[in-house]
Design a protein around this motif. Structure first.
Motif, PDB file in Angstrom:
ATOM      1  N   ARG A  86      -4.012 -11.589 -20.778  1.00  0.00           N
ATOM      2  CA  ARG A  86      -4.250 -12.157 -19.445  1.00  0.00           C
ATOM      3  C   ARG A  86      -4.124 -13.680 -19.452  1.00  0.00           C
ATOM      4  O   ARG A  86      -3.608 -14.274 -18.497  1.00  0.00           O
ATOM      5  CB  ARG A  86      -5.625 -11.730 -18.950  1.00  0.00           C
ATOM      6  CG  ARG A  86      -5.679 -10.241 -18.585  1.00  0.00           C
ATOM      7  CD  ARG A  86      -7.086  -9.792 -18.237  1.00  0.00           C
ATOM      8  NE  ARG A  86      -7.098  -8.393 -17.792  1.00  0.00           N
ATOM      9  CZ  ARG A  86      -8.166  -7.624 -17.803  1.00  0.00           C
ATOM     10  NH1 ARG A  86      -9.328  -8.098 -18.252  1.00  0.00           N
ATOM     11  NH2 ARG A  86      -8.096  -6.369 -17.373  1.00  0.00           N
ATOM     12  N   GLY A  89      -0.451 -14.491 -19.456  1.00  0.00           N
ATOM     13  CA  GLY A  89       0.113 -14.257 -18.126  1.00  0.00           C
ATOM     14  C   GLY A  89      -0.205 -15.383 -17.167  1.00  0.00           C
ATOM     15  O   GLY A  89       0.656 -15.839 -16.402  1.00  0.00           O
ATOM     16  N   ALA A  90      -1.454 -15.874 -17.222  1.00  0.00           N
ATOM     17  CA  ALA A  90      -1.858 -16.956 -16.330  1.00  0.00           C
ATOM     18  C   ALA A  90      -1.185 -18.276 -16.694  1.00  0.00           C
ATOM     19  O   ALA A  90      -0.715 -19.013 -15.823  1.00  0.00           O
ATOM     20  CB  ALA A  90      -3.380 -17.111 -16.381  1.00  0.00           C
ATOM     21  N   PHE A  91      -1.127 -18.581 -17.985  1.00  0.00           N
ATOM     22  CA  PHE A  91      -0.570 -19.855 -18.455  1.00  0.00           C
ATOM     23  C   PHE A  91       0.916 -19.965 -18.120  1.00  0.00           C
ATOM     24  O   PHE A  91       1.382 -21.014 -17.666  1.00  0.00           O
ATOM     25  CB  PHE A  91      -0.782 -19.982 -19.961  1.00  0.00           C
ATOM     26  CG  PHE A  91      -0.405 -21.318 -20.525  1.00  0.00           C
ATOM     27  CD1 PHE A  91      -1.325 -22.359 -20.567  1.00  0.00           C
ATOM     28  CD2 PHE A  91       0.863 -21.548 -21.047  1.00  0.00           C
ATOM     29  CE1 PHE A  91      -0.988 -23.598 -21.101  1.00  0.00           C
ATOM     30  CE2 PHE A  91       1.214 -22.775 -21.580  1.00  0.00           C
ATOM     31  CZ  PHE A  91       0.287 -23.812 -21.596  1.00  0.00           C
ATOM     32  N   PHE A  92       1.658 -18.896 -18.354  1.00  0.00           N
ATOM     33  CA  PHE A  92       3.110 -18.931 -18.144  1.00  0.00           C
ATOM     34  C   PHE A  92       3.534 -18.365 -16.792  1.00  0.00           C
ATOM     35  O   PHE A  92       4.732 -18.235 -16.523  1.00  0.00           O
ATOM     36  CB  PHE A  92       3.821 -18.163 -19.268  1.00  0.00           C
ATOM     37  CG  PHE A  92       3.696 -18.811 -20.622  1.00  0.00           C
ATOM     38  CD1 PHE A  92       4.404 -19.962 -20.924  1.00  0.00           C
ATOM     39  CD2 PHE A  92       2.862 -18.279 -21.583  1.00  0.00           C
ATOM     40  CE1 PHE A  92       4.291 -20.567 -22.162  1.00  0.00           C
ATOM     41  CE2 PHE A  92       2.737 -18.865 -22.832  1.00  0.00           C
ATOM     42  CZ  PHE A  92       3.452 -20.024 -23.125  1.00  0.00           C
ATOM     43  N   LYS A  93       2.547 -18.005 -15.933  1.00  0.00           N
ATOM     44  CA  LYS A  93       2.821 -17.489 -14.592  1.00  0.00           C
ATOM     45  C   LYS A  93       3.742 -16.261 -14.641  1.00  0.00           C
ATOM     46  O   LYS A  93       4.812 -16.228 -14.039  1.00  0.00           O
ATOM     47  CB  LYS A  93       3.417 -18.579 -13.702  1.00  0.00           C
ATOM     48  CG  LYS A  93       2.493 -19.779 -13.483  1.00  0.00           C
ATOM     49  CD  LYS A  93       3.146 -20.834 -12.603  1.00  0.00           C
ATOM     50  CE  LYS A  93       2.171 -21.955 -12.270  1.00  0.00           C
ATOM     51  NZ  LYS A  93       1.655 -22.670 -13.446  1.00  0.00           N
ATOM     52  N   LEU A  94       3.295 -15.256 -15.378  1.00  0.00           N
ATOM     53  CA  LEU A  94       4.058 -14.027 -15.555  1.00  0.00           C
ATOM     54  C   LEU A  94       3.358 -12.891 -14.801  1.00  0.00           C
ATOM     55  O   LEU A  94       2.320 -12.396 -15.225  1.00  0.00           O
ATOM     56  CB  LEU A  94       4.192 -13.695 -17.048  1.00  0.00           C
ATOM     57  CG  LEU A  94       4.898 -14.779 -17.880  1.00  0.00           C
ATOM     58  CD1 LEU A  94       4.715 -14.531 -19.372  1.00  0.00           C
ATOM     59  CD2 LEU A  94       6.375 -14.862 -17.529  1.00  0.00           C
ATOM     60  N   GLU A  95       3.938 -12.504 -13.686  1.00  0.00           N
ATOM     61  CA  GLU A  95       3.333 -11.536 -12.780  1.00  0.00           C
ATOM     62  C   GLU A  95       3.719 -10.104 -13.151  1.00  0.00           C
ATOM     63  O   GLU A  95       4.628  -9.884 -13.959  1.00  0.00           O
ATOM     64  CB  GLU A  95       3.784 -11.837 -11.344  1.00  0.00           C
ATOM     65  CG  GLU A  95       3.485 -13.257 -10.867  1.00  0.00           C
ATOM     66  CD  GLU A  95       1.999 -13.495 -10.669  1.00  0.00           C
ATOM     67  OE1 GLU A  95       1.272 -12.507 -10.452  1.00  0.00           O
ATOM     68  OE2 GLU A  95       1.567 -14.668 -10.748  1.00  0.00           O
ATOM     69  N   THR A  98       7.386  -8.462 -14.365  1.00  0.00           N
ATOM     70  CA  THR A  98       8.121  -9.343 -15.287  1.00  0.00           C
ATOM     71  C   THR A  98       8.956  -8.505 -16.242  1.00  0.00           C
ATOM     72  O   THR A  98       8.474  -7.530 -16.810  1.00  0.00           O
ATOM     73  CB  THR A  98       7.136 -10.214 -16.093  1.00  0.00           C
ATOM     74  OG1 THR A  98       6.516 -11.169 -15.220  1.00  0.00           O
ATOM     75  CG2 THR A  98       7.832 -10.948 -17.225  1.00  0.00           C
ATOM     76  N   ASP A 143      12.959 -12.150 -17.983  1.00  0.00           N
ATOM     77  CA  ASP A 143      12.064 -13.224 -17.561  1.00  0.00           C
ATOM     78  C   ASP A 143      11.358 -13.866 -18.747  1.00  0.00           C
ATOM     79  O   ASP A 143      11.062 -15.062 -18.720  1.00  0.00           O
ATOM     80  CB  ASP A 143      11.002 -12.678 -16.596  1.00  0.00           C
ATOM     81  CG  ASP A 143      11.597 -12.142 -15.306  1.00  0.00           C
ATOM     82  OD1 ASP A 143      12.522 -12.778 -14.779  1.00  0.00           O
ATOM     83  OD2 ASP A 143      11.120 -11.084 -14.829  1.00  0.00           O
ATOM     84  N   LYS A 164      12.179 -17.622 -19.683  1.00  0.00           N
ATOM     85  CA  LYS A 164      11.101 -18.296 -20.407  1.00  0.00           C
ATOM     86  C   LYS A 164      11.008 -17.717 -21.802  1.00  0.00           C
ATOM     87  O   LYS A 164      11.006 -16.493 -21.971  1.00  0.00           O
ATOM     88  CB  LYS A 164       9.756 -18.123 -19.687  1.00  0.00           C
ATOM     89  CG  LYS A 164       9.637 -18.888 -18.387  1.00  0.00           C
ATOM     90  CD  LYS A 164       8.262 -18.684 -17.751  1.00  0.00           C
ATOM     91  CE  LYS A 164       8.180 -19.433 -16.412  1.00  0.00           C
ATOM     92  NZ  LYS A 164       6.884 -19.210 -15.736  1.00  0.00           N
TER      93      LYS A 164
END
Length: 369
Positions: A86, A89-95, A98, A143, A164
């Motif tokens: 989690r 996911g938050a740090f790299f903005k991976l929703e 992906t 992604d 990324k």
């Protein structure tokens, strides 16, 4: 210490896909058994991990890479792995949704965590053999992907397939940094270890904005992680969601804030030569301008200095090459007089860990044989 539970109920996100297949817990178990029975070696490793993840235990046993000490098995709680996923996911903005590529072996934590992120965050993940050039036969764009430096080096011409990319498992060389400048892929070097459930910090190595370029050398910590230093100036990590204990590392850093640091080198590699403390990794960064082969800086006992700086290069001995290199090093202005190697040794092949990291001490022993 975290208490062990008698039952673990794995979370499988509704958007999760593996090799284009939507699978629930029972479907994943069937796929795992199929991989183990009929798959290639890398698929068998995936199958073994999936069964470990889906069983009732609340932890898994993971082997460390052994790059800085003897490989060992450690226990990691599955909830800690979920927390790590989690945070990434938050740090790299991976929703959810992906698309991700797994090209690392799942025998180690980095490969395992790619699968956990996909299952927890709802990614669509594809598996390929963990070879040195994983993008060579691919045409689909992803992604997100994780690689080791060697894989990145062999994938420069096909990085347009990844939006990324995180790189870990070894230091990214100055030459490799230069190669990725101007590439659209957002490439991040990560910092972490098995004990922190892979990375706890990252830094962009090919930034475009001027502001980001000023900060390029500094690692930034992921959410819910705070940093400090001890009396040796070594990094201390507090990551309660990833490890119940405060982790005191042997990594010498320059701490900018409780969230940012500049990595200087390993404390156990520090060379005290004539009362001057020298960091081999800093010298290596400067010498990368001159040397294409693999090499490292270390020291040998010296009656006058205590320890003298030496350079070890992977390759066959050649007097002309050695003399040319010695001359180039002497004229390299960014090296201080203390950093100039007193001797250069050539070895046909370095000693490595299973993950391809150089074992400096064991390699150095070859010089005296």
């Amino acid at each position: 210490m975290q208490k062990e539970n008698t039952f673990f109920n794995p979370e499988i996100h509704k958007d999760f896909r593996i090799n284009k297949r939507s699978l629930d817990t029972f479907g994943l178990q069937s796929l795992a058994y199929s991989f183990i029975k009929e798959g290639e070696f890398y698929e068998q490793e995936v199958g073994n991990f999936l069964l470990d993840w889906l069983n009732a235990k609340d932890h898994i046993i993971v082997q460390t890479s052994g790059s800085t000490s003897k490989p060992k098995e450690i226990k990691i709680y599955k909830q800690q792995m979920i927390n790590s996923a989690r945070a990434t996911g938050a740090f790299f903005k991976l929703e959810p949704g992906t698309t991700a590529l797994l090209c690392l072996p799942t025998a180690y934590i980095a490969g395992k965590m790619m699968l956990v992120r996909a299952m927890i965050l709802g990614w669509k993940i594809d598996l390929v053999p963990p070879k040195t050039n994983p993008l060579d036969t691919l045409y689909k764009q992803y992604d997100f992907c994780a690689m080791i430096p060697l894989q990145l080096d062999n994938s420069i011409n096909r990085l347009h397939l990844v939006k990324k990319l995180i790189v870990g498992g070894g230091v990214v060389s100055e030459n490799l940094r230069e190669l990725v400048q101007g590439i659209k892929t957002k490439i991040y070097e990560t910092y972490g270890m098995t004990e922190t459930v892979t990375h706890i910090a990252a830094r962009r190595i090919n930034p475009k904005k001027k502001k980001d370029k000023k900060e390029a050398g500094f690692f930034k910590a992921l959410p819910n992680i705070s940093l400090s230093i001890d009396q040796r100036n070594c990094l201390v990590i507090k990551a309660p969601q990833l490890n119940d204990e405060t982790i005191v590392t042997n990594d010498v850093v320059e701490l900018k804030t409780y969230k940012k640091f500049l990595w200087k080198g390993r404390y156990d590699n520090v060379i005290n030569s004539g009362g001057i403390k020298l960091y081999p990794e800093e010298i290596e960064t400067k010498l990368q301008l001159l040397i294409d082969e693999r090499f490292f800086i270390t020291s040998l006992p010296d009656n006058a200095l205590g320890n003298r700086v030496v350079l070890v290069v992977e390759g066959d001995y050649d007097l002309t090459i050695k003399e040319t290199l010695e001359k180039a090093i002497r004229h390299l202005e960014i090296l201080s007089k203390y950093e100039i190697p007193k001797e250069i040794y050539f070895l046909p092949q370095f000693v490595e860990t299973d993950t391809g990291k150089i074992q400096r001490n064991k390699t150095l022993e070859l010089i005296h044989r």
